[in-house]
Scaffold this active site. Structure first.
Site, PDB file in Angstrom:
ATOM      1  N   GLU A   1       3.422   1.484 -11.035  1.00  0.00           N
ATOM      2  CA  GLU A   1       4.707   1.528 -10.964  1.00  0.00           C
ATOM      3  C   GLU A   1       5.482   2.545 -11.611  1.00  0.00           C
TER       4      GLU A   1
ATOM      5  N   CYS B   1      11.759  -0.637  -3.367  1.00  0.00           N
ATOM      6  CA  CYS B   1      11.080  -1.870  -3.811  1.00  0.00           C
ATOM      7  C   CYS B   1      10.656  -1.632  -5.266  1.00  0.00           C
TER       8      CYS B   1
ATOM      9  N   PHE C   1      10.404  17.391 -11.343  1.00  0.00           N
ATOM     10  CA  PHE C   1       9.320  17.260 -10.401  1.00  0.00           C
ATOM     11  C   PHE C   1       9.088  18.328  -9.474  1.00  0.00           C
TER      12      PHE C   1
ATOM     13  N   GLY D   1       0.602  -1.275   0.007  1.00  0.00           N
ATOM     14  CA  GLY D   1      -0.108   0.077   0.121  1.00  0.00           C
ATOM     15  C   GLY D   1       0.845   1.437  -0.049  1.00  0.00           C
TER      16      GLY D   1
ATOM     17  N   ALA E   1      10.460  -4.152  -8.604  1.00  0.00           N
ATOM     18  CA  ALA E   1       9.006  -4.558  -9.304  1.00  0.00           C
ATOM     19  C   ALA E   1       9.284  -4.125 -10.655  1.00  0.00           C
TER      20      ALA E   1
HETATM   21  P1  TGC Z   1      12.814  12.207  -4.467  1.00  0.00           P
HETATM   22  O1  TGC Z   1      13.132  13.359  -3.703  1.00  0.00           O
HETATM   23  O2  TGC Z   1      13.576  12.169  -5.939  1.00  0.00           O
HETATM   24  O3  TGC Z   1      13.514  10.901  -3.657  1.00  0.00           O
HETATM   25  C1  TGC Z   1      13.032  10.768  -2.390  1.00  0.00           C
HETATM   26  C2  TGC Z   1      14.197   9.707  -1.893  1.00  0.00           C
HETATM   27  O4  TGC Z   1      14.014   8.581  -2.418  1.00  0.00           O
HETATM   28  C3  TGC Z   1      15.251   8.093  -3.098  1.00  0.00           C
HETATM   29  N1  TGC Z   1      14.898   7.343  -4.493  1.00  0.00           N
HETATM   30  C4  TGC Z   1      15.031   6.025  -4.696  1.00  0.00           C
HETATM   31  N2  TGC Z   1      15.628   5.309  -3.846  1.00  0.00           N
HETATM   32  C5  TGC Z   1      15.092   3.883  -4.520  1.00  0.00           C
HETATM   33  N3  TGC Z   1      14.953   3.604  -5.533  1.00  0.00           N
HETATM   34  C6  TGC Z   1      14.483   4.525  -6.342  1.00  0.00           C
HETATM   35  N4  TGC Z   1      13.921   4.277  -7.721  1.00  0.00           N
HETATM   36  C7  TGC Z   1      14.379   5.788  -5.980  1.00  0.00           C
HETATM   37  N5  TGC Z   1      13.723   7.049  -6.149  1.00  0.00           N
HETATM   38  C8  TGC Z   1      14.198   8.241  -5.506  1.00  0.00           C
HETATM   39  C9  TGC Z   1      15.950   9.487  -3.444  1.00  0.00           C
HETATM   40  O5  TGC Z   1      17.091   9.399  -3.650  1.00  0.00           O
HETATM   41  C10 TGC Z   1      15.697  10.349  -2.166  1.00  0.00           C
HETATM   42  O6  TGC Z   1      16.586   9.533  -1.163  1.00  0.00           O
HETATM   43  P2  TGC Z   1      16.962  10.321   0.046  1.00  0.00           P
HETATM   44  O7  TGC Z   1      17.653   9.730   0.732  1.00  0.00           O
HETATM   45  O8  TGC Z   1      17.683  11.713  -0.586  1.00  0.00           O
HETATM   46  O9  TGC Z   1      15.685  10.831   0.656  1.00  0.00           O
HETATM   47  O10 TGC Z   1      11.162  12.080  -4.479  1.00  0.00           O
HETATM   48  P3  TGC Z   1      10.317  12.734  -5.119  1.00  0.00           P
HETATM   49  O11 TGC Z   1       8.951  13.044  -4.145  1.00  0.00           O
HETATM   50  O12 TGC Z   1      10.735  13.969  -5.955  1.00  0.00           O
HETATM   51  O13 TGC Z   1       9.633  11.722  -6.114  1.00  0.00           O
HETATM   52  C11 TGC Z   1      10.163  11.153  -7.208  1.00  0.00           C
HETATM   53  C12 TGC Z   1       9.411  10.225  -8.149  1.00  0.00           C
HETATM   54  C13 TGC Z   1       8.341  11.273  -8.942  1.00  0.00           C
HETATM   55  C14 TGC Z   1      10.345   9.802  -9.059  1.00  0.00           C
HETATM   56  C15 TGC Z   1       8.767   9.123  -7.298  1.00  0.00           C
HETATM   57  O14 TGC Z   1       8.020   9.608  -6.318  1.00  0.00           O
HETATM   58  C16 TGC Z   1       8.026   8.130  -8.089  1.00  0.00           C
HETATM   59  O15 TGC Z   1       8.770   7.122  -8.673  1.00  0.00           O
HETATM   60  N6  TGC Z   1       6.714   8.431  -8.387  1.00  0.00           N
HETATM   61  C17 TGC Z   1       5.886   6.994  -9.109  1.00  0.00           C
HETATM   62  C18 TGC Z   1       5.268   6.651  -7.919  1.00  0.00           C
HETATM   63  C19 TGC Z   1       5.012   5.241  -8.454  1.00  0.00           C
HETATM   64  O16 TGC Z   1       5.796   4.473  -9.144  1.00  0.00           O
HETATM   65  N7  TGC Z   1       4.123   4.229  -7.596  1.00  0.00           N
HETATM   66  C20 TGC Z   1       4.052   2.984  -7.545  1.00  0.00           C
HETATM   67  C21 TGC Z   1       3.104   2.425  -6.557  1.00  0.00           C
HETATM   68  S1  TGC Z   1       3.157   0.606  -6.363  1.00  0.00           S
HETATM   69  C22 TGC Z   1       2.485   0.042  -7.812  1.00  0.00           C
HETATM   70  O17 TGC Z   1       2.068   0.751  -8.654  1.00  0.00           O
HETATM   71  C23 TGC Z   1       2.339  -1.605  -7.771  1.00  0.00           C
HETATM   72  S2  TGC Z   1       1.483  -2.236  -9.013  1.00  0.00           S
HETATM   73  C24 TGC Z   1       2.031  -3.561  -8.806  1.00  0.00           C
HETATM   74  C25 TGC Z   1       1.454  -4.620  -9.870  1.00  0.00           C
HETATM   75  O18 TGC Z   1       0.152  -4.833  -9.869  1.00  0.00           O
HETATM   76  O19 TGC Z   1       2.336  -5.288 -10.290  1.00  0.00           O
HETATM   77  P1  FAD Z   2      -1.733  10.675 -11.180  1.00  0.00           P
HETATM   78  O1  FAD Z   2      -0.432  10.562 -10.561  1.00  0.00           O
HETATM   79  O2  FAD Z   2      -2.909  11.278 -10.510  1.00  0.00           O
HETATM   80  O3  FAD Z   2      -1.451  11.013 -12.688  1.00  0.00           O
HETATM   81  C1  FAD Z   2      -2.200  11.553 -13.436  1.00  0.00           C
HETATM   82  C2  FAD Z   2      -1.436  11.906 -14.842  1.00  0.00           C
HETATM   83  O4  FAD Z   2      -0.696  12.980 -14.595  1.00  0.00           O
HETATM   84  C3  FAD Z   2      -0.659  10.848 -15.321  1.00  0.00           C
HETATM   85  O5  FAD Z   2      -0.579  10.970 -16.841  1.00  0.00           O
HETATM   86  C4  FAD Z   2       0.899  11.299 -14.994  1.00  0.00           C
HETATM   87  O6  FAD Z   2       1.942  10.737 -15.893  1.00  0.00           O
HETATM   88  C5  FAD Z   2       0.681  12.797 -15.033  1.00  0.00           C
HETATM   89  N1  FAD Z   2       1.475  13.359 -14.252  1.00  0.00           N
HETATM   90  C6  FAD Z   2       1.781  13.289 -12.753  1.00  0.00           C
HETATM   91  N2  FAD Z   2       2.586  14.030 -12.483  1.00  0.00           N
HETATM   92  C7  FAD Z   2       3.094  14.605 -13.301  1.00  0.00           C
HETATM   93  C8  FAD Z   2       4.378  15.415 -13.614  1.00  0.00           C
HETATM   94  N3  FAD Z   2       5.091  15.789 -12.416  1.00  0.00           N
HETATM   95  N4  FAD Z   2       4.685  15.915 -14.824  1.00  0.00           N
HETATM   96  C9  FAD Z   2       4.139  15.552 -15.965  1.00  0.00           C
HETATM   97  N5  FAD Z   2       2.891  14.502 -15.833  1.00  0.00           N
HETATM   98  C10 FAD Z   2       2.464  14.100 -14.625  1.00  0.00           C
HETATM   99  N6  FAD Z   2      -0.351   1.218  -6.194  1.00  0.00           N
HETATM  100  C11 FAD Z   2       0.249   0.643  -5.235  1.00  0.00           C
HETATM  101  O7  FAD Z   2       0.745   1.204  -4.202  1.00  0.00           O
HETATM  102  N7  FAD Z   2       0.236  -0.628  -4.767  1.00  0.00           N
HETATM  103  C12 FAD Z   2      -0.598  -1.270  -5.725  1.00  0.00           C
HETATM  104  O8  FAD Z   2      -0.351  -2.650  -5.752  1.00  0.00           O
HETATM  105  C13 FAD Z   2      -1.038  -0.879  -7.126  1.00  0.00           C
HETATM  106  N8  FAD Z   2      -1.483  -1.739  -8.100  1.00  0.00           N
HETATM  107  C14 FAD Z   2      -2.160  -0.930  -8.902  1.00  0.00           C
HETATM  108  C15 FAD Z   2      -2.993  -1.828  -9.756  1.00  0.00           C
HETATM  109  C16 FAD Z   2      -3.766  -1.166 -11.022  1.00  0.00           C
HETATM  110  C17 FAD Z   2      -4.741  -1.977 -11.948  1.00  0.00           C
HETATM  111  C18 FAD Z   2      -3.575   0.125 -11.019  1.00  0.00           C
HETATM  112  C19 FAD Z   2      -4.361   0.873 -12.272  1.00  0.00           C
HETATM  113  C20 FAD Z   2      -2.692   0.993 -10.293  1.00  0.00           C
HETATM  114  C21 FAD Z   2      -2.245   0.583  -9.353  1.00  0.00           C
HETATM  115  N9  FAD Z   2      -1.389   1.076  -8.241  1.00  0.00           N
HETATM  116  C22 FAD Z   2      -0.985   0.570  -7.221  1.00  0.00           C
HETATM  117  C23 FAD Z   2      -1.405   2.678  -8.501  1.00  0.00           C
HETATM  118  C24 FAD Z   2      -0.494   2.963  -9.518  1.00  0.00           C
HETATM  119  O9  FAD Z   2       1.082   3.070  -8.991  1.00  0.00           O
HETATM  120  C25 FAD Z   2      -0.860   4.620  -9.595  1.00  0.00           C
HETATM  121  O10 FAD Z   2      -1.843   4.545 -10.458  1.00  0.00           O
HETATM  122  C26 FAD Z   2       0.116   5.358 -10.534  1.00  0.00           C
HETATM  123  O11 FAD Z   2       1.424   5.545  -9.656  1.00  0.00           O
HETATM  124  C27 FAD Z   2      -0.277   6.807 -10.933  1.00  0.00           C
HETATM  125  O12 FAD Z   2      -0.915   7.509  -9.977  1.00  0.00           O
HETATM  126  P2  FAD Z   2      -2.406   7.993 -10.427  1.00  0.00           P
HETATM  127  O13 FAD Z   2      -3.262   7.020 -10.816  1.00  0.00           O
HETATM  128  O14 FAD Z   2      -2.860   8.690  -9.015  1.00  0.00           O
HETATM  129  O15 FAD Z   2      -2.194   9.172 -11.278  1.00  0.00           O
END
Ligand code: TGC
Ligand code: FAD
Length: 392
Positions: A371, A246, A391, A137, A250
């Site tokens: 992701e 993590c 960002f 989560g 993934a």
């Molecule tokens: P930022 O200030 O850049 O970084 C904060 C701290 O994190 C470190 N860091 C990382 N460490 C390890 N791995 C990475 N990939 C890292 N990226 C950043 C960074 O060095 C820093 O460390 P420290 O010690 O200096 O504090 O953070 P930010 O708030 O500006 O955000 C950066 C950004 C946008 C790249 C990040 O928030 C991001 O990747 N956003 C995307 C969110 C995302 O991917 N969510 C996924 C949710 S889980 C999911 O979707 C599961 S689906 C699974 C499935 O069903 O298969």
């Molecule tokens: P938003 O963050 O609201 O983004 C909306 C749009 O704005 C996107 O096109 C994005 O690229 C764009 N955008 C956002 N910020 C910027 C920027 N700075 N500059 C330019 N464009 C930007 N999450 C978990 O934690 N655990 C899970 O197991 C998990 N499983 C998932 C399973 C499914 C089927 C789906 C659909 C999602 C899952 N997620 C999970 C959540 C997923 O990681 C988020 O949906 C994803 O990170 C995007 O967040 P959001 O949907 O809130 O979109």
């Protein structure tokens, strides 16, 4: 659904880059998908249900914690083996791969990496065998791409923590036994907590009406004054870097998985193009169809090389987060483009559940979003090459 006649494309003889062990692991996963996933998955996707009976098989092919050491129940394999398993599973269905990558990279990995010895021993063997299923989560209703803004929080109550907040879009949530939850303490520092099903105030309502990842269960995590025992806090790492670490694991698995979905679409379209006769000849004899197939195999081959190299770098501990972002973004985009082209090659048949292409195509709409979205990964690459942060 049609019989699974899949034949894996290997245009550049990339099998030569794999060890005998890699090939054995990959072939076992491939056979299992043919036998236990392909015959049932379309039906489960149509019904929007996760086939829980395949959990045991996923554990048996090593899909739960492939790279977690054997002493904790994992398979102790390398990163390329992990990638190959994800590739084969996603060849069957992205939703099934989701269950495996969440369990491995987002639940077992943080417990192994950031957990205490007691937490490792308590949870990892059961997660590896599939006796226990986990979810992760991080995302919240108001914080998706910017998880650092999360509002879920916990308070130190002396003998326990009190957790409040909500997570959204959580894979496996509706049936998970445990959730690795990221929340802020009173000082605003992010920590991981293991929340168990049955804790008072913890609920996991399912998210319905999805057109994508229909064979994967998605839900919310609601925490209403949940009392979490202090020993459930992951002690070894805090801050946003902990959950993002993590995600690296993934995203690496997804980069491989997307190749599986693309290979399945390509293979289906290739076979169809030789069988379907229009204007007195197979459609594969027309130049426009050959262009589509030639471009598909070119892109698949490039993606295979990218992930293989990334796997080597991961094995050596040298892969950067930005390199992983590039592979996730490129390969998912490659797969979704191939799915769209392959669907067109099947004409009307392409929209039916007789073939896997439309299901892959719809699934990949989630894969390109979760992701880290396509655009977020582009910005990560942009930041890496310029040194400038778009960002903030
Ligand atoms: P930022 O200030 O850049 O970084 C904060 C701290 O994190 C470190 N860091 C990382 N460490 C390890 N791995 C990475 N990939 C890292 N990226 C950043 C960074 O060095 C820093 O460390 P420290 O010690 O200096 O504090 O953070 P930010 O708030 O500006 O955000 C950066 C950004 C946008 C790249 C990040 O928030 C991001 O990747 N956003 C995307 C969110 C995302 O991917 N969510 C996924 C949710 S889980 C999911 O979707 C599961 S689906 C699974 C499935 O069903 O298969
Ligand atoms: P938003 O963050 O609201 O983004 C909306 C749009 O704005 C996107 O096109 C994005 O690229 C764009 N955008 C956002 N910020 C910027 C920027 N700075 N500059 C330019 N464009 C930007 N999450 C978990 O934690 N655990 C899970 O197991 C998990 N499983 C998932 C399973 C499914 C089927 C789906 C659909 C999602 C899952 N997620 C999970 C959540 C997923 O990681 C988020 O949906 C994803 O990170 C995007 O967040 P959001 O949907 O809130 O979109």
């Amino acid at each position: 659904m049609k019989a699974d006649l899949f034949q894996a494309p290997d245009y550049y003889q990339l099998d030569d880059l794999l060890t005998e062990e890699h090939k054995l692991i990959r072939d076992a996963a491939r056979e299992w998908v043919k036998r236990d996933v392909s015959p049932i998955i379309e039906d489960y996707a149509q019904r929007a249900e996760f086939p829980t009976q395949i959990i045991k098989g996923l554990a048996e092919i090593g899909a739960f914690g492939p790279y977690i050491p054997e002493e904790y129940g994992g398979a102790g394999l390398d990163q390329i083996s992990y990638g190959l398993i994800m590739q084969e599973i996603e060849r069957g269905d992205s939703g099934v791969r989701s269950t495996a990558s969440v369990q491995s990279s987002l639940v077992m990995y943080p417990i192994y990496k950031y957990g205490s010895e007691e937490q490792r021993n308590k949870y990892l063997p059961k997660l590896a065998s599939g006796e226990m299923i986990g979810c992760f989560g991080l995302t919240e209703p108001n914080h998706g791409s910017n998880p650092g803004g999360m509002e879920t929080k916990f308070k130190d109550m002396g003998d326990h923590y009190l957790l409040n907040g909500a997570k959204m879009w959580i894979s496996n949530a509706p049936f998970a036994d445990i959730a690795v939850v990221w929340a802020k303490n009173e000082e605003g520092r992010i920590h991981g907590l293991i929340v168990e099903r049955g804790m008072e105030g913890f609920s996991t309502p399912e998210t319905h009406n999805k057109w994508s990842l229909r064979a994967s269960a998605t839900g919310e995590l609601i925490f209403d004054n949940v009392k979490v025992p202090k020993e459930n806090l992951l002690p070894k790492k805090s801050g946003l870097g902990a959950p993002l670490g993590c995600l690296d694991s993934a995203r690496f698995g997804i980069a491989w998985g997307a190749i599986g979905a693309a290979m399945d679409c390509y293979d289906t379209a290739l076979r169809y193009s030789k069988e379907r006769i229009q204007f007195g000849k197979p459609i594969g004899a027309f130049q426009l169809q050959q262009k589509k197939l030639a471009e598909m195999i070119t892109e698949i081959t490039k993606a295979q090389l990218l992930t293989w190299r990334l796997g080597v770098l991961r094995n050596e501990g040298k892969a950067t987060s930005a390199q992983i972002s590039m592979a996730k973004r490129n390969n998912v985009d490659m797969a979704i483009t191939i799915a769209r082209e392959a669907r067109q090659m099947l004409g009307g048949m392409g929209i039916t559940g007789e073939y896997s292409i439309m299901r892959h195509s719809m699934n990949l709409e989630s894969v390109i979003t979760y992701e880290g979205t396509h655009d977020i990964h582009l910005l990560i690459t942009g930041m890496d090459v310029t040194g400038l942060n778009a960002f903030k």
